[in-house]
Each structure stands twice: as C-alpha cells, then as structure tokens.
Design a protein around this motif. Sequence first.
Motif, mmCIF file in Angstrom:
data_model
loop_
_atom_site.group_PDB
_atom_site.id
_atom_site.type_symbol
_atom_site.label_atom_id
_atom_site.label_comp_id
_atom_site.label_asym_id
_atom_site.label_seq_id
_atom_site.Cartn_x
_atom_site.Cartn_y
_atom_site.Cartn_z
ATOM 1 N N ALA A 189 6.865 11.047 -10.148
ATOM 2 C CA ALA A 189 6.744 10.114 -9.018
ATOM 3 C C ALA A 189 7.794 9.009 -9.113
ATOM 4 O O ALA A 189 8.417 8.621 -8.118
ATOM 5 C CB ALA A 189 5.354 9.510 -8.990
ATOM 6 N N LEU A 190 7.990 8.534 -10.338
ATOM 7 C CA LEU A 190 8.965 7.462 -10.543
ATOM 8 C C LEU A 190 10.366 7.943 -10.203
ATOM 9 O O LEU A 190 11.117 7.268 -9.466
ATOM 10 C CB LEU A 190 8.906 6.990 -11.992
ATOM 11 C CG LEU A 190 9.947 5.966 -12.412
ATOM 12 C CD1 LEU A 190 9.767 4.685 -11.622
ATOM 13 C CD2 LEU A 190 9.876 5.692 -13.896
ATOM 14 N N ASN A 191 10.723 9.128 -10.719
ATOM 15 C CA ASN A 191 12.062 9.641 -10.440
ATOM 16 C C ASN A 191 12.265 9.850 -8.954
ATOM 17 O O ASN A 191 13.350 9.594 -8.422
ATOM 18 C CB ASN A 191 12.277 10.956 -11.194
ATOM 19 C CG ASN A 191 12.597 10.706 -12.651
ATOM 20 O OD1 ASN A 191 12.704 9.543 -13.053
ATOM 21 N ND2 ASN A 191 12.729 11.755 -13.424
ATOM 22 N N GLU A 192 11.221 10.317 -8.295
ATOM 23 C CA GLU A 192 11.335 10.532 -6.864
ATOM 24 C C GLU A 192 11.590 9.212 -6.145
ATOM 25 O O GLU A 192 12.420 9.124 -5.245
ATOM 26 C CB GLU A 192 10.049 11.156 -6.355
ATOM 27 C CG GLU A 192 10.210 11.753 -4.991
ATOM 28 C CD GLU A 192 9.388 13.024 -4.863
ATOM 29 O OE1 GLU A 192 8.742 13.180 -3.831
ATOM 30 O OE2 GLU A 192 9.384 13.832 -5.812
ATOM 31 N N MET A 193 10.877 8.180 -6.605
ATOM 32 C CA MET A 193 11.046 6.861 -5.988
ATOM 33 C C MET A 193 12.463 6.335 -6.201
ATOM 34 O O MET A 193 13.090 5.778 -5.311
ATOM 35 C CB MET A 193 10.034 5.911 -6.598
ATOM 36 C CG MET A 193 10.192 4.504 -6.163
ATOM 37 S SD MET A 193 8.610 3.683 -6.085
ATOM 38 C CE MET A 193 8.070 4.079 -4.467
ATOM 39 N N ARG A 240 19.024 7.040 -2.146
ATOM 40 C CA ARG A 240 19.480 7.621 -0.885
ATOM 41 C C ARG A 240 19.613 6.562 0.198
ATOM 42 O O ARG A 240 20.393 6.694 1.122
ATOM 43 C CB ARG A 240 18.540 8.738 -0.450
ATOM 44 C CG ARG A 240 19.072 10.093 -0.887
ATOM 45 C CD ARG A 240 18.090 11.177 -0.565
ATOM 46 N NE ARG A 240 16.911 11.050 -1.402
ATOM 47 C CZ ARG A 240 15.873 11.870 -1.327
ATOM 48 N NH1 ARG A 240 15.866 12.834 -0.437
ATOM 49 N NH2 ARG A 240 14.840 11.712 -2.127
ATOM 50 N N SER A 241 18.826 5.495 0.057
ATOM 51 C CA SER A 241 18.986 4.417 1.036
ATOM 52 C C SER A 241 20.012 3.395 0.560
ATOM 53 O O SER A 241 20.072 2.287 1.088
ATOM 54 C CB SER A 241 17.639 3.756 1.310
ATOM 55 O OG SER A 241 17.137 3.224 0.114
ATOM 56 N N GLY A 242 20.791 3.737 -0.451
ATOM 57 C CA GLY A 242 21.934 2.912 -0.808
ATOM 58 C C GLY A 242 21.728 1.981 -1.980
ATOM 59 O O GLY A 242 22.613 1.208 -2.318
ATOM 60 N N HIS A 292 0.829 -1.206 0.000
ATOM 61 C CA HIS A 292 0.000 0.000 0.000
ATOM 62 C C HIS A 292 0.861 1.252 0.000
ATOM 63 O O HIS A 292 0.543 2.229 -0.691
ATOM 64 C CB HIS A 292 -0.948 -0.024 1.202
ATOM 65 C CG HIS A 292 -2.081 -0.984 0.995
ATOM 66 N ND1 HIS A 292 -3.249 -0.637 0.356
ATOM 67 C CD2 HIS A 292 -2.209 -2.294 1.309
ATOM 68 C CE1 HIS A 292 -4.050 -1.684 0.291
ATOM 69 N NE2 HIS A 292 -3.438 -2.707 0.857
ATOM 70 N N VAL A 293 1.952 1.204 0.742
ATOM 71 C CA VAL A 293 2.860 2.348 0.756
ATOM 72 C C VAL A 293 3.396 2.611 -0.643
ATOM 73 O O VAL A 293 3.412 3.755 -1.128
ATOM 74 C CB VAL A 293 4.024 2.100 1.751
ATOM 75 C CG1 VAL A 293 5.085 3.174 1.589
ATOM 76 C CG2 VAL A 293 3.505 2.058 3.162
ATOM 77 N N ALA A 294 3.787 1.543 -1.307
ATOM 78 C CA ALA A 294 4.365 1.695 -2.642
ATOM 79 C C ALA A 294 3.335 2.255 -3.604
ATOM 80 O O ALA A 294 3.642 3.147 -4.407
ATOM 81 C CB ALA A 294 4.872 0.348 -3.132
ATOM 82 N N LEU A 295 2.115 1.769 -3.511
ATOM 83 C CA LEU A 295 1.066 2.271 -4.395
ATOM 84 C C LEU A 295 0.839 3.758 -4.165
ATOM 85 O O LEU A 295 0.706 4.536 -5.110
ATOM 86 C CB LEU A 295 -0.243 1.516 -4.139
ATOM 87 C CG LEU A 295 -0.414 0.167 -4.833
ATOM 88 C CD1 LEU A 295 -1.752 -0.418 -4.477
ATOM 89 C CD2 LEU A 295 -0.291 0.328 -6.336
ATOM 90 N N ARG A 296 0.807 4.133 -2.903
ATOM 91 C CA ARG A 296 0.539 5.539 -2.594
ATOM 92 C C ARG A 296 1.657 6.417 -3.146
ATOM 93 O O ARG A 296 1.407 7.446 -3.764
ATOM 94 C CB ARG A 296 0.415 5.715 -1.076
ATOM 95 C CG ARG A 296 -0.483 6.878 -0.685
ATOM 96 C CD ARG A 296 -0.770 6.862 0.807
ATOM 97 N NE ARG A 296 -1.241 5.574 1.292
ATOM 98 C CZ ARG A 296 -0.690 4.923 2.325
ATOM 99 N NH1 ARG A 296 0.344 5.424 2.976
ATOM 100 N NH2 ARG A 296 -1.187 3.768 2.714
ATOM 101 N N SER A 297 2.901 5.983 -2.961
ATOM 102 C CA SER A 297 3.993 6.857 -3.380
ATOM 103 C C SER A 297 4.070 6.965 -4.899
ATOM 104 O O SER A 297 4.663 7.897 -5.413
ATOM 105 C CB SER A 297 5.314 6.366 -2.802
ATOM 106 O OG SER A 297 5.552 5.061 -3.231
ATOM 107 N N LEU A 298 3.500 6.012 -5.614
ATOM 108 C CA LEU A 298 3.492 6.140 -7.069
ATOM 109 C C LEU A 298 2.225 6.814 -7.562
ATOM 110 O O LEU A 298 1.974 6.876 -8.772
ATOM 111 C CB LEU A 298 3.649 4.775 -7.718
ATOM 112 C CG LEU A 298 5.122 4.410 -7.833
ATOM 113 C CD1 LEU A 298 5.311 2.935 -7.963
ATOM 114 C CD2 LEU A 298 5.751 5.139 -9.006
#
Lengths: 58, 273, 325, 222
Positions: B181-185, B191-193, B124-130
């Motif tokens: 949204a994709l670029n942000e993801m 950033r998390s490596g 659900h988190v992934a869906l929301r962020s996209l």
Amino acid sequence: MTHAAYVAAAWAIGVVGPAAYAVVVLLRGRRLSRSVPASRRRWLTTGDEGDDGRAGGR
Amino acid sequence: MTDCDAKLTGGGGLAVRLRGAVCLRGAFPALTGVNLNVDEGEAVLLRGPNGAGKSTLLRLCAGLAALRAGEGEVLGYDLRTESRSVRLEVGLVAHHMMLYEDLTVVENLEFWARLSGASANQAHVALRSLGVEERLHEVKLRKLSAGQRKRVSVAAVAMRRPRLWLLDEPHAGLDASGREALNEMINLARRSGATVLIASHEGASAEAVATRTIHLAGGAVWPSAPSTPDPWPATQPTATPSTADPSTAAQPKATPSTAARRRWRSRRLSARP
Amino acid sequence: MRSLLGLPARPASKAAEAPGHTGSRSTKLLGLALLAGVVALCLFAFVFSPPDSRTGPEGTPIGQFDAVRIMYVHVPSAVWGYVGFGICALGSAVYLLKRSAWWDRLAHAGAEIGVVFCGISILTGMIWGRPVWGTWWDWGDVRLVTTLMLSLVYLGYLAVRSLAAAPAARESRSAVLGIVGVVLIPIVNRSVDWWEDRTLHQKSTLEELRIEDLTLFTLVLGFLVGGLAFAWLLIHRFRVAWLDAEAENSEMLAAIEERRSEASTLNGTVAQEVAGTATEAEGTGTGAEGAGTGAEGAGTGATGATGREGTGATGRERQMEASRR
Amino acid sequence: MRSVLLIAAKDLRIELRSRVFLYQVIPFAITTLVLLGFALDADRAALRNFSSGLYWVTVMLAALLTAQRSVSLERSSGAADAIRLSGVAAAKIFAGKSLALFVYLIVLELLMVLGIVVLYDATLTDAGLAAATAVVATLGIAGAGTLYGVLAAGSGVGETLLPVLLLPVLAPVLISATRAFGDALGASSVNGWAWFGLVGLCSLLYMLLGGLSYGPILEADS
C-alpha cells in the motif's frame, strides 16, 4: 574604629571577589589562547594599541 | 568554494540542491558537508549504516534542522531564509510517530488536516488508501499495533499532498500488504509530480520504488552506483546527471574519471613538504 | 593586584607573535589605572574620609560610624552589576535582531560580570545591614530583594549558557532569557517596594547621609574604580567568550574531519556494494591531508569525494565563519 | 485564531483522556496545601493570615508540573516537529498552548479556593477581586510557563532547569497576586486593586514577550 570586623569582611569580599574572578577569567583566557591561533584573535593582529575589546569584528 | 557554487542560484527542475551542507544535532556534526542534487519527480533511496546522517538529511530537507554551514535549496526555497515555505510543501514520516497517543486515529488526522488547511475528507481518503480499516478509526492510537500506527502516520503525511516526500524508514514495521500500500501511494504521488526521498535499511521494498540510490557515510554522500531503471517514469526526465548542468559534476554520481583522480593524487603528494 | 595579573610577564621568545593571553596594551593601561584607583580608594575610604557620626535631635548618635565605609564597595558594585545586566539585555536584543555573534558574546560577558558584582553587592549589603539595621536580611529592603531576584534570573541565564547544545540554539535561548530578565527589573522593584509601605533603604543614600564633601568624593571615586574594574573584566571576559566560541568551532571542524575520515574507513563495506567505485575507498581515505591542495582542488574533472576533500578544511571553515556572523 | 483554538482544544482533549491532570496535578496541589498546614503547625490564625501566600506558592508549583506536561506532550510524540511542519505561526502556537495551560490552572485554582476555605479557614470577602486576580495572574503564569517550558525542554535538562528559570521570573506575580488575594480574603488591609494592576502589567509583559520570542525558541529546538 567601630564595626571593624564588618568593614574588614565587606572590603575583603569586595576586593577579593573581583580579583578571584579576574584570575579565573585570565587563566581561562590563557588556556583557550593556546588552542586558538593568533590570527583568530583580532586584538592581537590589529596591533597592540587602541583595542577596545571589540575583538573579532561583529 | 568551487565554481559549481556559482550555479546554485539558478533553480529550475531541482527539488533538492545541497552544497556542503553541515548540520549539527546538539554538538554532534550529523551532516558533514552533503552535496546532493535531486531532480523533481525522482525517487531517491538513501542508504548507509546507522548514524550515517540519513535522518538528519531528511530533517534538513524538511526545513526542520538548521544549516550550520553550506547552502541548500528545497523546492526552490532557500533553506536558510524560507524554511517556513519549505515546511508547507514537504511531508515527513519520521521515526517517531508525530501523532498523539491519547487521541483516536480520526481525531489525530483531523487535527493535522485542519491545522495545515487540508480537508477532513482528504484524511479519510488517505486512511482508506493505506488500508486502515474503518473499525480502527475511533480507536485511540495507544491501542494500535506498530504497523497500524505507521500506516496512520503515513496517511497523516499523504493527506497534505506534499510536493516532496521525506520518508524515514517507512517500511519498518509494516507487513507485506502495508508495504504494498505504501509503495503504491509513493508511486501515485510520483505520477502527480512529487519527489520522494526514502531512507531505508530494507533494500527490497524501497528499491521497488526508487529510481536511484545514494549512499551516505560519515554524514556525507558517498559515490553511488548508477541508477536503477525507473519503474514509473515520472513527468520529469529521470536521467539525473544531464550534461547541460555542470553543477552535477560535483555530485558523486559515477566513478571519478581516472584523469581527475590522478591529478588530485599528484597534487596531494606535491603539497607535502 | 588585579592589574598585576593583567600584566603578565610575556614569554620572551614568541612575545610579539602570539602572546597566550587575553590582554592587550589598552587593557594593561586600564589595569594600571585600576590598580592606582584601588590604592587611592583605600586611602580615601580608610584614612581621609571621616566616619558617619551624626547626632539626632535628642543628641543620640544616629550615624553609621565606620560602617559607612562599606558603602564605598557596596553601592558601586550594585550599580555596575545592574549595568552588566543592562549590557546583557542590550546584547541579547541586538543578537535576536541581527544574529550577530559579537553581541551574543557581549551579552554573555555582561551577564556573568553582573552576577559577580550583584553577588558582592548583596553580601556587602548584608554585612552593612547587620550593624546598622540590626539584621542580616530585611524583607522590607526593596533593593536587596530585587537584586537577589535578578541575580537568580541571570544565574538561570548562565545555566542555560553552560549547557551543551548547538551554538545557534544556545544563543537564541539565552538571548530570550537575557531580555526577560531586564524587563523584570522595574516590576520586581515596584512590587517589592509596595510590599512594605515603609522601606529601610533610604530613598537616596546620598541625601539621607547629608554627606560631607569627602564622603561624597570617596563614593564617586568608588564608582570610578568600580567602573574601571567592570571595563577591565568585561573586555577580558568578552575575549574569553570569543576564544571559547573559536575553540568550540575548531573542535567542531575537527569532529567533522574525524567523522568524514571515519566514514572512509567504514566505506570498505559500502564500497563493496558500490561495485564500480570500490577501488576509490583508499584513494580518498586520507582526505584530511588533501586540505593543502587549496580551493582549486575541485576543478572541472574532479568529482564528488575528491573535490570535497580538497577544499574541505579551508572552504568549510570559511563557511562556518560566515554562518556564525 | 482558528489554529489557536485547535491547538488548545487538542491539548484539553488529551488531558481529559489521559487524566494526568485529574489524578496527578490536583492531588499534588491538595497534598501541598496539607503539608504547608502541617509545616505551620496547624495554627488556625497563622493559616488564615498566610492563606493567600500559601495558595499562590502552591499554584506556582502546580504550574511547573502542568507546564512540563504541556511540553512533554508534544516532544514525546514528535508532534512538536509536526506542528512546525504545519506552518502555523509561532505566536499562534504559543497562544494555543498558553490557553490550554490557562484552562487547567483556572480549574485547579477554583478547586484550591475550596481547599483553603476548608483547610485554612479562609473567608472570601471580595470574590470579584479574587476572580479578577486569579484570571489575570493565571494568564501570566500560563504564558511564562509555556515559553520557559519549551526553552528548558529544548536544552535537554528540562526537569531541573525549568524551576530554576521559571520561579524567579514569576516572583513579581507571586508577590502581587498574594497581596491582592490577601485583600480579597480579608486577611490584610492593602489596596487589592492596585496590586491587581501590577499583576496585569506582569501578565501583559509575559504574554507579549512570549509571543515574540516563542518563534526563535522553537527554531532553536532542532
């Protein structure tokens, strides 16, 4: 001889079948041999004797 | 075949390391000897004409395509012997959606989440962020537009939190907000490596996130331009060809030195009868 | 006649260097022995051995008369056909365990020869059945039906082998088929056996015939000659399979080279994007010729394309070879 | 075990949604039963005698369709790759796919028993034997169908290759299940339970070989 036709047919199949197959195999081997250098055909490079078909290592 | 191969066994800091990688697709040689080093934390853009081998290169890095010749390591795992470990840690967004048309968005994501051990919450988190709207969650995938499907399939990858992202034309079919949204993801992941490999024809969107560009042609890496400045400095140093590692010498990074070129040419000529 | 074909006249000029066939001295000796064996078998089968003329309790003739002579072909070809399938299964199993190309080729050769021999066995069996049982095909005959089913399974195996695919994929798929086929032998045999409570095929042909010495001897001779033919064919077929893989491999190398050189012509466009390296396009364009520069081609200074082209043909060939093993 | 059930449940759910099974496979089976009736000239006695054989031939043909469907479900969407990426062991994928196939086929067989009772005038004298045979034989058919379906589809000519590969391999199941069913339908006097044992042996072997070789086949599929 009884059943002569049957015996003749069976022997014809039994002899001609493998012979025809052998011809096909040999011809195919000759055609392919042309495109593969002798160094890649181990049964030639290991000498002509004592090769049991284990061509080309494992 | 060269001295750089001896260094292959030493891992450390490289997400992808390929030497002379040859890959077949059916009987067609899709990759014809790729040499490639990608540091951890990099975002590499793969470019090249259709049929250059970009998709196969990504599949190879995902541990899906088999190496026919050459050597390769991904995330420290040998591609020949440890492809299962590779698969668990990479995320691949491919041309085809890798989703079931007859299941709803949430059903699809929950299936993949549970199969790969992620939680439904992550889905659900992934869906929301996209930016996949709530009202679409219970809709069958068949009824979504191409752009929405793409978002869902990216979400299906994102929720697994892969260490290596392999994106095959991720921007295709997305509108402006989707690309954003994709670029942000992608940036968030970096950033998390995480490391990112993007195959793309659409320069602008992909270049926004890429730290350097690699050109493929005829199934091999072509000498590429110097890397563009990194907009998101990751945890790892992004200057790729560190002088300490001689193995990068084999990687087509910059112009070959004129001396080397001259040497090679003269040798080539002298080899002629 | 097979042996004659096994003894081709060598082209006088390059005979010692590279004869263009799959024969070797041992296969020629084998072929000679086979020829002699076929002649001897014909003599024994048609001249020395008597027809099967037994009489039943009431004095009615129950023998097979001259049809028994078909047995000298039929029984050995069935047995050697099964041996071929066994070799295929063995080769497939070892291939899956060790991923060894050698065993894969052996499995292929075994399957193909097995299908040929079993086909002969089925046909001669039918021809034998017509005068003796009065029918071409009898469903109660366990071995006939089993052999047919098994031949069909291995025809499927050969079908999969004939499809264009990446070599490793083709080898794994056919290896699974080869194993499943042999596991089926006892089951198919049992199920067809129970299918009819009585079976026309005698439990053992030898017992039933109450064979005179000469008939038994001829049958044994048939097994031996069949074995010679089997071995000769297996060796040659194996070598053809090996050559096939070699040819496929060199075709693959050629395709790779072609693709790479095609890339360097394509690179006119790519090179324009890559401003700094634009002039390199024609320098590395003729990479195929670089093969002669040997393994040291990628010295310390040589980067990327240059080094790769230099070692391309030799290095990659070695690697392909290694990956095949 | 959890992933086995997940995969099977996913397949069944897709089937419920897409209705391919309901609108294509079941009508196919009924059509085949009717055509076989015509082919035997609707001779009541013959139909009753041969009902068990006709029944299993129809099951085999329907199994070809469902096996193909089960594979194309994964391949058309590229989900086959995604399943490999999820890292689930090949034997579990095999078990999950087989389980789903097993469920469809069992449903189909139940309907077809009704079909032969109505159309061929068959009478079920030993329901226990019939049920046991159907369950065990279907396990084997589902296992072999799953394995060979992937194998054939990977080679690119699955539609024509699958029948050629699968039907000869399923022949022992056909023979022994037909015999056992013949006993259960009161059409023959053989010992049905002995045949049931043979069916069980076949199915066991298919499942075992399938579980072992599904991995190499899946890996070859790249």
